[in-house]
Design a protein around this motif. Structure first.
Motif, PDB file in Angstrom:
ATOM      1  N   TRP A 180       0.833  -1.208   0.000  1.00 13.09           N
ATOM      2  CA  TRP A 180       0.000   0.000   0.000  1.00 13.09           C
ATOM      3  C   TRP A 180       0.862   1.251   0.000  1.00 13.09           C
ATOM      4  O   TRP A 180       0.576   2.238  -0.683  1.00 13.09           O
ATOM      5  CB  TRP A 180      -0.942   0.029   1.197  1.00 13.09           C
ATOM      6  CG  TRP A 180      -2.178  -0.769   0.975  1.00 13.09           C
ATOM      7  CD1 TRP A 180      -2.535  -1.922   1.600  1.00 13.09           C
ATOM      8  CD2 TRP A 180      -3.221  -0.482   0.042  1.00 13.09           C
ATOM      9  NE1 TRP A 180      -3.722  -2.377   1.112  1.00 13.09           N
ATOM     10  CE2 TRP A 180      -4.179  -1.506   0.158  1.00 13.09           C
ATOM     11  CE3 TRP A 180      -3.432   0.532  -0.882  1.00 13.09           C
ATOM     12  CZ2 TRP A 180      -5.322  -1.539  -0.615  1.00 13.09           C
ATOM     13  CZ3 TRP A 180      -4.569   0.500  -1.640  1.00 13.09           C
ATOM     14  CH2 TRP A 180      -5.506  -0.525  -1.512  1.00 13.09           C
ATOM     15  N   TYR A 181       1.939   1.226   0.774  1.00 12.84           N
ATOM     16  CA  TYR A 181       2.840   2.379   0.825  1.00 12.84           C
ATOM     17  C   TYR A 181       3.399   2.678  -0.566  1.00 12.84           C
ATOM     18  O   TYR A 181       3.375   3.814  -1.037  1.00 12.84           O
ATOM     19  CB  TYR A 181       3.980   2.115   1.811  1.00 12.84           C
ATOM     20  CG  TYR A 181       5.102   3.118   1.704  1.00 12.84           C
ATOM     21  CD1 TYR A 181       4.978   4.386   2.271  1.00 12.84           C
ATOM     22  CD2 TYR A 181       6.280   2.815   1.021  1.00 12.84           C
ATOM     23  CE1 TYR A 181       5.994   5.312   2.165  1.00 12.84           C
ATOM     24  CE2 TYR A 181       7.300   3.735   0.910  1.00 12.84           C
ATOM     25  CZ  TYR A 181       7.154   4.986   1.486  1.00 12.84           C
ATOM     26  OH  TYR A 181       8.157   5.910   1.376  1.00 12.84           O
ATOM     27  N   TYR A 182       3.917   1.652  -1.224  1.00 16.34           N
ATOM     28  CA  TYR A 182       4.522   1.861  -2.535  1.00 16.34           C
ATOM     29  C   TYR A 182       3.489   2.205  -3.601  1.00 16.34           C
ATOM     30  O   TYR A 182       3.772   2.957  -4.536  1.00 16.34           O
ATOM     31  CB  TYR A 182       5.366   0.656  -2.940  1.00 16.34           C
ATOM     32  CG  TYR A 182       6.656   0.590  -2.143  1.00 16.34           C
ATOM     33  CD1 TYR A 182       7.621   1.580  -2.299  1.00 16.34           C
ATOM     34  CD2 TYR A 182       6.886  -0.415  -1.220  1.00 16.34           C
ATOM     35  CE1 TYR A 182       8.792   1.555  -1.564  1.00 16.34           C
ATOM     36  CE2 TYR A 182       8.058  -0.445  -0.477  1.00 16.34           C
ATOM     37  CZ  TYR A 182       9.005   0.537  -0.650  1.00 16.34           C
ATOM     38  OH  TYR A 182      10.157   0.525   0.074  1.00 16.34           O
ATOM     39  N   MET A 183       2.264   1.698  -3.472  1.00 15.90           N
ATOM     40  CA  MET A 183       1.204   2.056  -4.417  1.00 15.90           C
ATOM     41  C   MET A 183       0.846   3.539  -4.271  1.00 15.90           C
ATOM     42  O   MET A 183       0.690   4.253  -5.266  1.00 15.90           O
ATOM     43  CB  MET A 183      -0.039   1.193  -4.180  1.00 15.90           C
ATOM     44  CG  MET A 183       0.165  -0.266  -4.480  1.00 15.90           C
ATOM     45  SD  MET A 183      -0.523  -0.819  -6.015  1.00 15.90           S
ATOM     46  CE  MET A 183      -2.174  -0.307  -5.970  1.00 15.90           C
ATOM     47  N   ARG A 184       0.713   4.019  -3.031  1.00 18.11           N
ATOM     48  CA  ARG A 184       0.413   5.442  -2.813  1.00 18.11           C
ATOM     49  C   ARG A 184       1.555   6.309  -3.330  1.00 18.11           C
ATOM     50  O   ARG A 184       1.341   7.343  -3.961  1.00 18.11           O
ATOM     51  CB  ARG A 184       0.169   5.718  -1.335  1.00 18.11           C
ATOM     52  CG  ARG A 184      -1.185   5.262  -0.840  1.00 18.11           C
ATOM     53  CD  ARG A 184      -1.489   5.779   0.549  1.00 18.11           C
ATOM     54  NE  ARG A 184      -0.533   5.322   1.537  1.00 18.11           N
ATOM     55  CZ  ARG A 184      -0.664   4.215   2.284  1.00 18.11           C
ATOM     56  NH1 ARG A 184      -1.718   3.457   2.143  1.00 18.11           N
ATOM     57  NH2 ARG A 184       0.249   3.883   3.154  1.00 18.11           N
ATOM     58  N   ARG A 185       2.766   5.881  -3.066  1.00 23.16           N
ATOM     59  CA  ARG A 185       3.930   6.642  -3.516  1.00 23.16           C
ATOM     60  C   ARG A 185       3.994   6.681  -5.045  1.00 23.16           C
ATOM     61  O   ARG A 185       4.268   7.732  -5.642  1.00 23.16           O
ATOM     62  CB  ARG A 185       5.192   6.004  -2.944  1.00 23.16           C
ATOM     63  CG  ARG A 185       6.421   6.796  -3.165  1.00 23.16           C
ATOM     64  CD  ARG A 185       7.572   6.214  -2.393  1.00 23.16           C
ATOM     65  NE  ARG A 185       8.795   6.881  -2.783  1.00 23.16           N
ATOM     66  CZ  ARG A 185       9.989   6.466  -2.469  1.00 23.16           C
ATOM     67  NH1 ARG A 185      10.156   5.381  -1.750  1.00 23.16           N
ATOM     68  NH2 ARG A 185      11.049   7.132  -2.854  1.00 23.16           N
ATOM     69  N   ALA A 186       3.728   5.556  -5.687  1.00 24.20           N
ATOM     70  CA  ALA A 186       3.726   5.511  -7.151  1.00 24.20           C
ATOM     71  C   ALA A 186       2.625   6.405  -7.705  1.00 24.20           C
ATOM     72  O   ALA A 186       2.823   7.105  -8.705  1.00 24.20           O
ATOM     73  CB  ALA A 186       3.543   4.073  -7.631  1.00 24.20           C
ATOM     74  N   GLY A 187       1.458   6.415  -7.071  1.00 21.90           N
ATOM     75  CA  GLY A 187       0.366   7.285  -7.511  1.00 21.90           C
ATOM     76  C   GLY A 187       0.730   8.752  -7.396  1.00 21.90           C
ATOM     77  O   GLY A 187       0.435   9.553  -8.289  1.00 21.90           O
ATOM     78  N   ALA A 188       1.390   9.112  -6.303  1.00 19.65           N
ATOM     79  CA  ALA A 188       1.805  10.504  -6.119  1.00 19.65           C
ATOM     80  C   ALA A 188       2.821  10.899  -7.192  1.00 19.65           C
ATOM     81  O   ALA A 188       2.747  12.000  -7.753  1.00 19.65           O
ATOM     82  CB  ALA A 188       2.399  10.702  -4.725  1.00 19.65           C
TER      83      ALA A 188
END
Length: 80
Positions: A9-17
């Motif tokens: 989830w952390y990396y998905m949010r970071r990738a989205g940002a």
């Protein structure tokens, strides 16, 4: 949730940002051209110094109004 899901989830949010920031950066010139063609130019946001100057002007005007009101009240007291 276990650690793997939290990491995912952390990396998905970071990738989205990062995706959003990259899209904004890539599409900014296109947006400017389209706005220029349509005549809908965006006014630039005021700089920090301009905002501070505006705040100082507002405070100065407020102080002048209060001072005029105080003088008016003092004159009324003297007259009565």
């Amino acid at each position: 949730m276990n650690k793997h899901f939290e990491d995912a989830w952390y990396y998905m949010r970071r990738a989205g940002a990062h995706l959003g920031a990259g899209l904004r950066e890539e599409l900014t010139p296109v947006e400017r051209r389209v706005r220029a063609w349509t005549g809908r130019d965006v006014e630039p946001e005021p700089s920090r110094s301009e905002r501070v100057k505006e705040n100082v002007r507002e405070v100065e005007q407020k102080a002048q109004r209060r001072a005029k009101g105080a003088v008016r009240d003092a004159r009324e007291r003297i007259e009565s």
